[in-house]
Design a protein around this motif. Structure first.
Motif, mmCIF file in Angstrom:
data_model
loop_
_atom_site.group_PDB
_atom_site.id
_atom_site.type_symbol
_atom_site.label_atom_id
_atom_site.label_comp_id
_atom_site.label_asym_id
_atom_site.label_seq_id
_atom_site.Cartn_x
_atom_site.Cartn_y
_atom_site.Cartn_z
ATOM 1 N N ASN A 59 0.854 -1.184 0.000
ATOM 2 C CA ASN A 59 0.000 0.000 0.000
ATOM 3 C C ASN A 59 0.894 1.239 0.000
ATOM 4 O OD1 ASN A 59 0.912 0.407 2.696
ATOM 5 N ND2 ASN A 59 -0.770 -0.842 3.496
ATOM 6 N N THR A 60 0.301 2.411 -0.016
ATOM 7 C CA THR A 60 1.115 3.634 -0.081
ATOM 8 C C THR A 60 1.918 3.866 1.188
ATOM 9 O OG1 THR A 60 -0.816 4.936 0.642
ATOM 10 C CG2 THR A 60 -0.382 4.829 -1.743
ATOM 11 N N ARG A 61 1.410 3.416 2.332
ATOM 12 C CA ARG A 61 2.140 3.603 3.594
ATOM 13 C C ARG A 61 3.472 2.862 3.542
ATOM 14 N NH1 ARG A 61 -1.153 1.502 8.429
ATOM 15 N NH2 ARG A 61 -2.414 3.364 7.988
ATOM 16 N N TRP A 62 3.437 1.628 3.058
ATOM 17 C CA TRP A 62 4.663 0.837 2.969
ATOM 18 C C TRP A 62 5.555 1.345 1.848
ATOM 19 C CZ3 TRP A 62 1.563 -4.401 3.067
ATOM 20 C CH2 TRP A 62 0.917 -4.524 4.315
ATOM 21 N N ALA A 63 4.948 1.774 0.751
ATOM 22 C CA ALA A 63 5.729 2.237 -0.399
ATOM 23 C C ALA A 63 6.531 3.495 -0.067
ATOM 24 C CB ALA A 63 4.812 2.505 -1.590
ATOM 25 N N LEU A 64 6.021 4.318 0.842
ATOM 26 C CA LEU A 64 6.772 5.515 1.243
ATOM 27 C C LEU A 64 8.148 5.164 1.791
ATOM 28 C CD1 LEU A 64 4.196 7.901 2.984
ATOM 29 C CD2 LEU A 64 5.335 8.224 0.793
ATOM 30 N N GLN A 65 8.272 3.984 2.406
ATOM 31 C CA GLN A 65 9.547 3.566 2.978
ATOM 32 C C GLN A 65 10.583 3.257 1.899
ATOM 33 O OE1 GLN A 65 9.833 3.764 6.363
ATOM 34 N NE2 GLN A 65 7.739 4.534 6.175
ATOM 35 N N LEU A 66 10.131 3.120 0.670
ATOM 36 C CA LEU A 66 11.028 2.776 -0.441
ATOM 37 C C LEU A 66 11.457 3.985 -1.264
ATOM 38 C CD1 LEU A 66 9.167 -0.371 -1.822
ATOM 39 C CD2 LEU A 66 11.280 -0.359 -0.499
ATOM 40 N N LEU A 67 10.827 5.136 -1.045
ATOM 41 C CA LEU A 67 11.038 6.277 -1.939
ATOM 42 C C LEU A 67 12.514 6.613 -2.130
ATOM 43 C CD1 LEU A 67 8.316 9.017 -1.354
ATOM 44 C CD2 LEU A 67 8.710 7.618 -3.384
ATOM 45 N N ASP A 68 13.255 6.724 -1.041
ATOM 46 C CA ASP A 68 14.658 7.138 -1.141
ATOM 47 C C ASP A 68 15.526 6.077 -1.798
ATOM 48 O OD1 ASP A 68 14.291 9.642 -0.012
ATOM 49 O OD2 ASP A 68 14.536 8.899 2.036
ATOM 50 N N ALA A 115 2.982 13.116 -0.907
ATOM 51 C CA ALA A 115 4.388 12.988 -0.505
ATOM 52 C C ALA A 115 5.223 12.357 -1.618
ATOM 53 C CB ALA A 115 4.483 12.149 0.767
ATOM 54 N N MET A 116 4.661 11.401 -2.321
ATOM 55 C CA MET A 116 5.392 10.761 -3.426
ATOM 56 C C MET A 116 5.662 11.755 -4.549
ATOM 57 S SD MET A 116 3.512 7.047 -3.694
ATOM 58 C CE MET A 116 3.478 5.913 -2.299
ATOM 59 N N VAL A 117 4.647 12.505 -4.918
ATOM 60 C CA VAL A 117 4.824 13.486 -5.990
ATOM 61 C C VAL A 117 5.831 14.551 -5.572
ATOM 62 C CG1 VAL A 117 3.681 15.254 -7.387
ATOM 63 C CG2 VAL A 117 2.523 13.073 -6.950
ATOM 64 N N ALA A 118 5.753 14.998 -4.329
ATOM 65 C CA ALA A 118 6.689 16.015 -3.834
ATOM 66 C C ALA A 118 8.123 15.506 -3.895
ATOM 67 C CB ALA A 118 6.332 16.418 -2.405
ATOM 68 N N HIS A 119 8.334 14.260 -3.509
ATOM 69 C CA HIS A 119 9.691 13.698 -3.557
ATOM 70 C C HIS A 119 10.198 13.627 -4.992
ATOM 71 C CE1 HIS A 119 13.132 11.214 -2.416
ATOM 72 N NE2 HIS A 119 12.840 10.466 -3.459
ATOM 73 N N LEU A 120 9.364 13.162 -5.894
ATOM 74 C CA LEU A 120 9.795 13.051 -7.288
ATOM 75 C C LEU A 120 10.128 14.426 -7.870
ATOM 76 C CD1 LEU A 120 7.233 10.375 -8.537
ATOM 77 C CD2 LEU A 120 9.652 10.040 -8.017
ATOM 78 N N ARG A 121 9.337 15.400 -7.541
ATOM 79 C CA ARG A 121 9.624 16.756 -8.023
ATOM 80 C C ARG A 121 10.924 17.285 -7.423
ATOM 81 N NH1 ARG A 121 3.472 19.422 -7.951
ATOM 82 N NH2 ARG A 121 2.994 18.890 -10.127
ATOM 83 N N SER A 122 11.189 16.930 -6.165
ATOM 84 C CA SER A 122 12.398 17.440 -5.502
ATOM 85 C C SER A 122 13.676 16.905 -6.127
ATOM 86 C CB SER A 122 12.367 17.101 -4.005
ATOM 87 O OG SER A 122 12.667 15.732 -3.779
ATOM 88 N N ILE A 123 13.605 15.740 -6.785
ATOM 89 C CA ILE A 123 14.802 15.186 -7.423
ATOM 90 C C ILE A 123 14.829 15.475 -8.922
ATOM 91 C CG2 ILE A 123 15.018 13.384 -5.668
ATOM 92 C CD1 ILE A 123 14.032 11.376 -7.823
ATOM 93 N N GLY A 124 13.850 16.245 -9.405
ATOM 94 C CA GLY A 124 13.895 16.702 -10.780
ATOM 95 C C GLY A 124 13.150 15.876 -11.794
ATOM 96 N N VAL A 125 12.232 15.018 -11.361
ATOM 97 C CA VAL A 125 11.435 14.241 -12.318
ATOM 98 C C VAL A 125 10.447 15.187 -13.002
ATOM 99 C CG1 VAL A 125 9.776 12.366 -12.621
ATOM 100 C CG2 VAL A 125 11.655 12.128 -10.970
ATOM 101 N N PRO A 126 10.505 15.319 -14.333
ATOM 102 C CA PRO A 126 9.663 16.314 -14.997
ATOM 103 C C PRO A 126 8.240 15.863 -15.299
ATOM 104 C CG PRO A 126 11.125 15.300 -16.586
ATOM 105 C CD PRO A 126 11.472 14.702 -15.250
ATOM 106 N N ALA A 127 7.999 14.543 -15.313
ATOM 107 C CA ALA A 127 6.684 14.040 -15.706
ATOM 108 C C ALA A 127 6.241 12.943 -14.736
ATOM 109 C CB ALA A 127 6.728 13.488 -17.136
#
Length: 280
Positions: A59-68, A115-127
């Motif tokens: 689920n999204t709660r567990w997936a957040l632990q993988l973002l980095d 939070a996922m979208v914010a992280h992706l934007r912070s590392i420069g993902v354009p789409a």
């Protein structure tokens, strides 16, 4: 005026074969067997590396632990050009039934997507594209549980109504953040016979269901990110028909010179649109 370091960095990133990352649960994990992620990779062969990062049961709660780990921000490699976020089928499991351990309240689900979208934007993902959970065929879920686990349930562990609530939440987050959303819950139910035609156990996708996801996703990419259309991304090496056996290097020199000019133009446009990572 762009600094030479910024421009050189953009050119170097564009010179590498770009990557698309599909991030999600089992519907993504199964996407190469064969499935919608495999069809995406096939469409972009020799143009884009499509990386499948699907995690069965998450689920999204567990997936957040993988973002980095999945999307690190301390690497010299360029960020993905496109990321799909496809969670919600497990978040929407009902809290008082057999899959309660996977349940995430819809408000938290929406917050996790932000939070996922914010992280992706912070590392420069354009789409970034959000994909909602598909609809649930409740009678087929009951059949699946009995056949697979030998358990006869009176009511399913997931309902189509709940899946629709999570789909609506994902769509609302996408609108709030200004990112595209592929609403599978709505799109699938517009297909006659979707219950068995697009789903094989009331939740996961048939071959036809995978094809439907791919076609809908490709259409959305083409509409919202025209620079990522297959025809707009060049192959990373010359076609074999352009290679002269008597003078092999010429075709490669021409191809890479053309690529370099294109990368310089795109890099200047990209750097002008966005701040560098150091400025974020």
């Amino acid at each position: 005026m762009l600094g030479p370091a910024v421009l050189a960095s953009c050119v170097a990133q564009l010179a590498m074969r770009p990557t698309f990352v599909t991030f999600g649960d089992s519907i993504t994990q199964r996407g190469f067997a064969p499935g919608w992620t495999g069809q995406l990779a096939d469409a972009y062969q020799r143009r884009v590396d499509v990386l499948n990062r699907g995690y069965n049961g998450y689920n999204t709660r567990w997936a957040l632990q993988l973002l980095d780990r999945v999307f690190p921000n301390n690497t010299a490699a360029p960020p993905p050009r496109l990321v799909t976020i496809f969670f919600g089928a497990n978040d929407a499991a009902l809290p008082d039934r057999g899959s309660a351990r996977q349940h995430v309240p819809v408000e938290e689900y929406a917050s996790n997507l932000r939070a996922m979208v914010a992280h992706l934007r912070s590392i420069g993902v354009p789409a970034v594209i959000l994909i909602t959970p598909p609809p649930i065929s409740e009678p087929d879920r009951l059949v699946h549980v009995e056949k697979t686990y030998g358990v006869r349930l009176a009511v399913p562990e997931r309902t189509n109504e709940a899946a629709g609530q999570y789909a609506a939440a994902a769509e609302a987050v996408a609108q709030e953040l200004g990112v595209p959303c592929l609403n599978l819950w709505r799109a699938f139910q517009e297909v006659p016979g979707w219950q068995q035609g697009l789903l094989n156990d009331g939740l996961h996708l048939t071959q036809e269901g995978n094809a439907e996801v791919y076609h809908l996703l490709q259409a959305l990419i083409d509409e919202r990110f025209p620079e990522l259309r297959v025809s707009r991304i060049p192959q990373d090496a010359p076609d074999h028909s352009a290679i002269d056996p008597q003078d092999v290097p010429v075709a490669f020199e021409k191809h890479f010179a053309k690529q370099q000019r294109r990368h310089e133009t795109e890099a200047a446009q990209q750097a002008a649109r966005s701040p560098s990572r150091e400025e974020l």
